[in-house]
Design a protein around this motif. Structure first.
Motif, PDB file in Angstrom:
ATOM      1  N   LEU A 114       0.834  -1.211   0.000  1.00  0.00           N
ATOM      2  CA  LEU A 114       0.000   0.000   0.000  1.00  0.00           C
ATOM      3  C   LEU A 114       0.862   1.251   0.000  1.00  0.00           C
ATOM      4  O   LEU A 114       0.600   2.209  -0.731  1.00  0.00           O
ATOM      5  N   PHE A 115       1.905   1.226   0.836  1.00  0.00           N
ATOM      6  CA  PHE A 115       2.782   2.388   0.910  1.00  0.00           C
ATOM      7  C   PHE A 115       3.510   2.610  -0.410  1.00  0.00           C
ATOM      8  O   PHE A 115       3.650   3.748  -0.860  1.00  0.00           O
ATOM      9  N   LEU A 116       3.971   1.537  -1.037  1.00  0.00           N
ATOM     10  CA  LEU A 116       4.677   1.667  -2.304  1.00  0.00           C
ATOM     11  C   LEU A 116       3.760   2.239  -3.382  1.00  0.00           C
ATOM     12  O   LEU A 116       4.167   3.067  -4.192  1.00  0.00           O
ATOM     13  N   GLY A 117       2.494   1.806  -3.370  1.00  0.00           N
ATOM     14  CA  GLY A 117       1.522   2.370  -4.304  1.00  0.00           C
ATOM     15  C   GLY A 117       1.340   3.859  -4.079  1.00  0.00           C
ATOM     16  O   GLY A 117       1.288   4.647  -5.035  1.00  0.00           O
ATOM     17  N   LEU A 118       1.268   4.255  -2.797  1.00  0.00           N
ATOM     18  CA  LEU A 118       1.121   5.679  -2.466  1.00  0.00           C
ATOM     19  C   LEU A 118       2.355   6.459  -2.903  1.00  0.00           C
ATOM     20  O   LEU A 118       2.243   7.564  -3.458  1.00  0.00           O
ATOM     21  N   LEU A 119       3.528   5.895  -2.699  1.00  0.00           N
ATOM     22  CA  LEU A 119       4.770   6.567  -3.092  1.00  0.00           C
ATOM     23  C   LEU A 119       4.806   6.803  -4.602  1.00  0.00           C
ATOM     24  O   LEU A 119       5.227   7.875  -5.058  1.00  0.00           O
ATOM     25  N   VAL A 280      21.945   8.827  -6.440  1.00  0.00           N
ATOM     26  CA  VAL A 280      21.977   7.531  -7.123  1.00  0.00           C
ATOM     27  C   VAL A 280      23.130   6.687  -6.594  1.00  0.00           C
ATOM     28  O   VAL A 280      24.253   7.156  -6.438  1.00  0.00           O
ATOM     29  N   SER A 281      22.813   5.425  -6.323  1.00  0.00           N
ATOM     30  CA  SER A 281      23.834   4.457  -5.916  1.00  0.00           C
ATOM     31  C   SER A 281      23.546   3.141  -6.618  1.00  0.00           C
ATOM     32  O   SER A 281      22.403   2.703  -6.684  1.00  0.00           O
ATOM     33  N   PHE A 282      24.591   2.523  -7.148  1.00  0.00           N
ATOM     34  CA  PHE A 282      24.421   1.242  -7.837  1.00  0.00           C
ATOM     35  C   PHE A 282      24.789   0.058  -6.948  1.00  0.00           C
ATOM     36  O   PHE A 282      24.962  -1.062  -7.422  1.00  0.00           O
ATOM     37  N   GLU A 283      24.875   0.319  -5.636  1.00  0.00           N
ATOM     38  CA  GLU A 283      25.215  -0.739  -4.689  1.00  0.00           C
ATOM     39  C   GLU A 283      24.080  -1.774  -4.629  1.00  0.00           C
ATOM     40  O   GLU A 283      22.908  -1.425  -4.461  1.00  0.00           O
ATOM     41  N   ASP A 284      24.409  -3.034  -4.762  1.00  0.00           N
ATOM     42  CA  ASP A 284      23.452  -4.154  -4.712  1.00  0.00           C
ATOM     43  C   ASP A 284      22.372  -4.052  -5.786  1.00  0.00           C
ATOM     44  O   ASP A 284      21.299  -4.649  -5.651  1.00  0.00           O
ATOM     45  N   VAL A 329       4.967  12.457 -14.806  1.00  0.00           N
ATOM     46  CA  VAL A 329       5.713  11.217 -14.561  1.00  0.00           C
ATOM     47  C   VAL A 329       6.799  11.363 -13.500  1.00  0.00           C
ATOM     48  O   VAL A 329       7.003  10.477 -12.671  1.00  0.00           O
ATOM     49  N   SER A 330       7.518  12.472 -13.485  1.00  0.00           N
ATOM     50  CA  SER A 330       8.643  12.646 -12.561  1.00  0.00           C
ATOM     51  C   SER A 330       8.180  12.640 -11.107  1.00  0.00           C
ATOM     52  O   SER A 330       7.272  13.368 -10.726  1.00  0.00           O
ATOM     53  N   ARG A 331       8.823  11.807 -10.288  1.00  0.00           N
ATOM     54  CA  ARG A 331       8.488  11.760  -8.844  1.00  0.00           C
ATOM     55  C   ARG A 331       9.423  12.668  -8.035  1.00  0.00           C
ATOM     56  O   ARG A 331       9.043  13.168  -6.994  1.00  0.00           O
ATOM     57  N   GLY A 332      10.656  12.809  -8.492  1.00  0.00           N
ATOM     58  CA  GLY A 332      11.594  13.771  -7.916  1.00  0.00           C
ATOM     59  C   GLY A 332      11.713  13.754  -6.409  1.00  0.00           C
ATOM     60  O   GLY A 332      11.595  12.712  -5.753  1.00  0.00           O
ATOM     61  N   GLU A 333      11.942  14.944  -5.846  1.00  0.00           N
ATOM     62  CA  GLU A 333      12.207  15.061  -4.405  1.00  0.00           C
ATOM     63  C   GLU A 333      10.993  14.735  -3.548  1.00  0.00           C
ATOM     64  O   GLU A 333      11.132  14.326  -2.388  1.00  0.00           O
ATOM     65  N   VAL A 334       9.782  14.876  -4.097  1.00  0.00           N
ATOM     66  CA  VAL A 334       8.572  14.572  -3.311  1.00  0.00           C
ATOM     67  C   VAL A 334       8.541  13.093  -2.948  1.00  0.00           C
ATOM     68  O   VAL A 334       8.302  12.718  -1.794  1.00  0.00           O
ATOM     69  N   SER A 351      16.008  -2.702   3.001  1.00  0.00           N
ATOM     70  CA  SER A 351      16.579  -3.460   1.887  1.00  0.00           C
ATOM     71  C   SER A 351      16.007  -3.021   0.539  1.00  0.00           C
ATOM     72  O   SER A 351      16.603  -3.265  -0.510  1.00  0.00           O
ATOM     73  N   TYR A 352      14.826  -2.357   0.570  1.00  0.00           N
ATOM     74  CA  TYR A 352      14.196  -1.903  -0.675  1.00  0.00           C
ATOM     75  C   TYR A 352      14.423  -0.416  -0.940  1.00  0.00           C
ATOM     76  O   TYR A 352      14.031   0.092  -1.983  1.00  0.00           O
ATOM     77  N   PHE A 353      15.037   0.284   0.011  1.00  0.00           N
ATOM     78  CA  PHE A 353      15.147   1.737  -0.095  1.00  0.00           C
ATOM     79  C   PHE A 353      15.963   2.154  -1.324  1.00  0.00           C
ATOM     80  O   PHE A 353      15.556   3.038  -2.079  1.00  0.00           O
ATOM     81  N   THR A 354      17.125   1.509  -1.533  1.00  0.00           N
ATOM     82  CA  THR A 354      17.971   1.857  -2.683  1.00  0.00           C
ATOM     83  C   THR A 354      17.236   1.638  -3.993  1.00  0.00           C
ATOM     84  O   THR A 354      17.308   2.449  -4.922  1.00  0.00           O
ATOM     85  N   ALA A 355      16.497   0.514  -4.084  1.00  0.00           N
ATOM     86  CA  ALA A 355      15.740   0.216  -5.298  1.00  0.00           C
ATOM     87  C   ALA A 355      14.692   1.286  -5.567  1.00  0.00           C
ATOM     88  O   ALA A 355      14.512   1.726  -6.713  1.00  0.00           O
ATOM     89  N   VAL A 356      13.998   1.738  -4.524  1.00  0.00           N
ATOM     90  CA  VAL A 356      12.968   2.763  -4.674  1.00  0.00           C
ATOM     91  C   VAL A 356      13.589   4.081  -5.133  1.00  0.00           C
ATOM     92  O   VAL A 356      13.047   4.767  -6.012  1.00  0.00           O
ATOM     93  N   VAL A 357      14.737   4.439  -4.564  1.00  0.00           N
ATOM     94  CA  VAL A 357      15.430   5.672  -4.964  1.00  0.00           C
ATOM     95  C   VAL A 357      15.805   5.606  -6.447  1.00  0.00           C
ATOM     96  O   VAL A 357      15.638   6.579  -7.196  1.00  0.00           O
ATOM     97  N   LEU A 358      16.279   4.461  -6.915  1.00  0.00           N
ATOM     98  CA  LEU A 358      16.636   4.307  -8.327  1.00  0.00           C
ATOM     99  C   LEU A 358      15.416   4.403  -9.231  1.00  0.00           C
ATOM    100  O   LEU A 358      15.480   4.969 -10.327  1.00  0.00           O
ATOM    101  N   VAL A 359      14.282   3.883  -8.766  1.00  0.00           N
ATOM    102  CA  VAL A 359      13.039   3.987  -9.538  1.00  0.00           C
ATOM    103  C   VAL A 359      12.636   5.456  -9.674  1.00  0.00           C
ATOM    104  O   VAL A 359      12.235   5.917 -10.754  1.00  0.00           O
ATOM    105  N   VAL A 360      12.750   6.201  -8.579  1.00  0.00           N
ATOM    106  CA  VAL A 360      12.450   7.639  -8.607  1.00  0.00           C
ATOM    107  C   VAL A 360      13.378   8.347  -9.597  1.00  0.00           C
ATOM    108  O   VAL A 360      12.949   9.220 -10.367  1.00  0.00           O
TER     109      VAL A 360
END
Length: 378
Positions: A114-119, A280-284, A329-334, A351-360
Motif C-alpha cells: 500500500l505504501f509503495l503504491g502511495l509513493l 543515485v547508488s548502484f550498490e546491490d 511522470v517525474s516523482r523527484g524530491e517529493v 533493503s528496498y530503499f535503494t531500489a525505490v530511490v533508483l526507480v524515482v
C-alpha cells in the motif's frame, strides 16, 4: 575553499552536459541530471552530498518553482482547474493500484505494498517546469493543467500518507483532521496574503533607496511562502510557486523576472539538478534488478496513463492528454521525502530503499525526453 571548488566543478560539468544534450536534440536538463550521476558517488565520486550543497539545492528548486509561478498565466490556470483535478486524481488512483499490484507480485506485505503504491502516486514538477520552459510550453494550456494538477496531487498524497500512518498505527500522533486543517489554513492564508499583502509589500519595498530592492523583496516573499508551506505540511515548492504567482500580479513583475533568472540559473538551479544525481547508488543493484525494472515500468506507465486519461476525459485531444500525462511522470524530491518517511515508520524496508530511490531517478530522467516527444506538433 573546497566547497567553492566543488561549485566550480558543478557549474562546468552541468553547462557542458546541458549543451551536449541540446546538440543531441534533447532538453538540456537531461544532460544536467546525468552530470550529477557522472560526478557523484555512483560513477566518478568527485562530488558527495553535504549540508551546504543541500542548502544550495533547496534554494535552487524554490527559485525554479518561483519562476514558474511568475510566468504562469492565471487565466489558463483558472480555466483548466477541472482538467487539473481530473489529471491529479487519475495520476493518483492508477499508480496506487499499479504500485500495490506490482509490490504484491514482488512478495511484499499488504502494508508495504500500500505504501509503495502511495509513493508511486507522488508527483514533482520541478524537472517538468524546466523542460517546458526550454520548449516555450510553460504558458500553454497543457502547462497550466500540469501545474494545477501538481498542487492537488501534493495535498491529496500527503493527506493519504497521514491517514495511512494513523490507520497502520505507525504514527499515533497523526491526526487526519489536523493535517487537513493545516493545509486549508495554508491555502487560505497564502491566497489572502498573495491578494492583499504582497502587492503592498512589493510597492513599499520597491521604494527603498538600495540596489535591487524589488528582487530582494521578491526573494523574501518566495522564501517566506516556502517556509510557511513546509511548516503547515505542504511542500515548500508549492509555497514558492504561489509566491511567484502573487508577485506576477504586481507592477514589479517585469523587473523581478529579468533579474531573478540570471541569479537562479547561474548558480542555484545547476546545483539542484546535480544533487538529484548524487542520490543515485548502484550498490546491490544487480540483486534487485527485477524489482527496479518492474517498478520503473509501473511508475512511468501508470502516471502517464492516469494523468493522460484525466485530461482526455475533460476534453483535451489525445496528443495533448499524452503530453499532460508525461508531465506528471517525474516523482523527484517529493517521492524521496515519502520514501524517507516510509523508512522511518517501518512501511518501507531498508533493503528496498535503494531500489525505490533508483526507480524515482528513472522517472526523473525519462521525463525530459518523454515531454519533448509528446509535445511535438502541439
Amino acid at each position: 575553499m573546497e566547497f567553492v571548488l566543488t561549485l566550480s566543478l558543478i557549474l562546468v560539468v552541468t553547462k557542458l552536459a546541458g549543451d551536449a544534450a541540446a546538440r543531441l536534440g534533447q532538453p538540456s536538463v537531461l544532460g544536467k541530471l546525468l552530470a550529477g550521476i557522472l560526478i557523484g558517488p555512483a560513477v566518478l565520486g568527485w562530488v558527495h552530498e553535504e549540508e551546504l550543497l543541500r542548502v544550495f539545492s533547496e534554494i535552487g528548486v524554490l527559485l525554479l518553482m518561483f519562476i514558474a509561478g511568475l510566468e504562469t498565466d492565471l487565466k489558463q490556470l483558472r480555466d483548466n482547474w477541472r482538467t487539473s483535478a481530473a489529471v491529479a486524481f487519475g495520476g493518483i488512483i492508477i499508480p496506487i493500484i499499479g504500485g500495490y499490484s506490482a509490490a504484491l507480485t514482488l512478495g511484499l506485505g499488504q502494508s508495504q505494498a500500500l505504501f509503495l503504491g502511495l509513493l508511486l502516486s507522488a508527483t514533482s514538477v520541478s524537472i517538468t517546469v524546466q523542460t517546458l520552459k526550454e520548449m516555450n510550453r510553460l504558458r500553454s494550456r497543457e502547462g497550466a493543467a500540469i501545474l494545477g494538477a501538481a498542487i492537488i496531487d501534493d495535498v491529496v498524497v500527503v493527506l493519504m500518507l497521514a491517514f495511512m500512518l494513523s490507520f497502520l498505527g505507525t504514527d499515533t500522533g497523526a491526526s487526519l483532521v489536523w493535517v487537513a486543517g493545516k493545509k486549508l489554513i495554508f491555502f487560505g492564508v497564502s491566497i489572502a496574503a498573495a491578494w492583499f499583502l504582497v502587492p503592498w509589500f512589493m510597492k513599499l519595498f520597491g521604494k527603498l533607496r538600495v540596489t535591487e530592492a524589488a528582487l530582494s523583496g521578491s526573494l523574501i516573499i518566495c522564501f517566506g511562502f516556502a517556509y510557511f508551506a513546509e511548516f503547515m505540511g505542504v511542500a515548500g515548492i508549492i509555497g514558492a510557486f504561489i509566491a511567484g504567482i502573487s508577485v506576477s500580479i504586481t507592477p514589479s513583475k517585469p523587473k523581478v523576472e529579468a533579474r531573478i533568472e540570471p541569479l537562479a540559473y547561474a548558480l542555484f538551479v545547476p546545483v539542484f539538478f546535480v544533487s538529484i544525481g548524487l542520490k543515485v547508488s548502484f550498490e546491490d543493484v544487480l540483486d534487485q534488478l527485477w524489482m527496479i525494472i518492474l517498478l520503473s515500468i509501473t511508475a512511468v506507465l501508470t502516471k502517464w496513463i492516469g494523468g493522460g486519461l484525466g485530461a482526455r476525459l475533460t476534453g483535451f485531444s489525445v496528443r495533448s492528454s499524452s503530453a499532460i500525462g508525461a508531465g506528471m511522470v517525474s516523482r523527484g524530491e517529493v517521492a524521496l521525502i515519502l520514501a524517507a518517511t516510509g523508512l522511518a515508520s517501518g512501511l518501507l524496508s531498508e533493503s528496498y530503499f535503494t531500489a525505490v530511490v533508483l526507480v524515482v531517478m528513472v522517472t526523473t530522467l525519462i521525463t525530459p525526453p518523454l515531454l519533448k516527444f509528446t509535445n511535438r506538433g502541439l
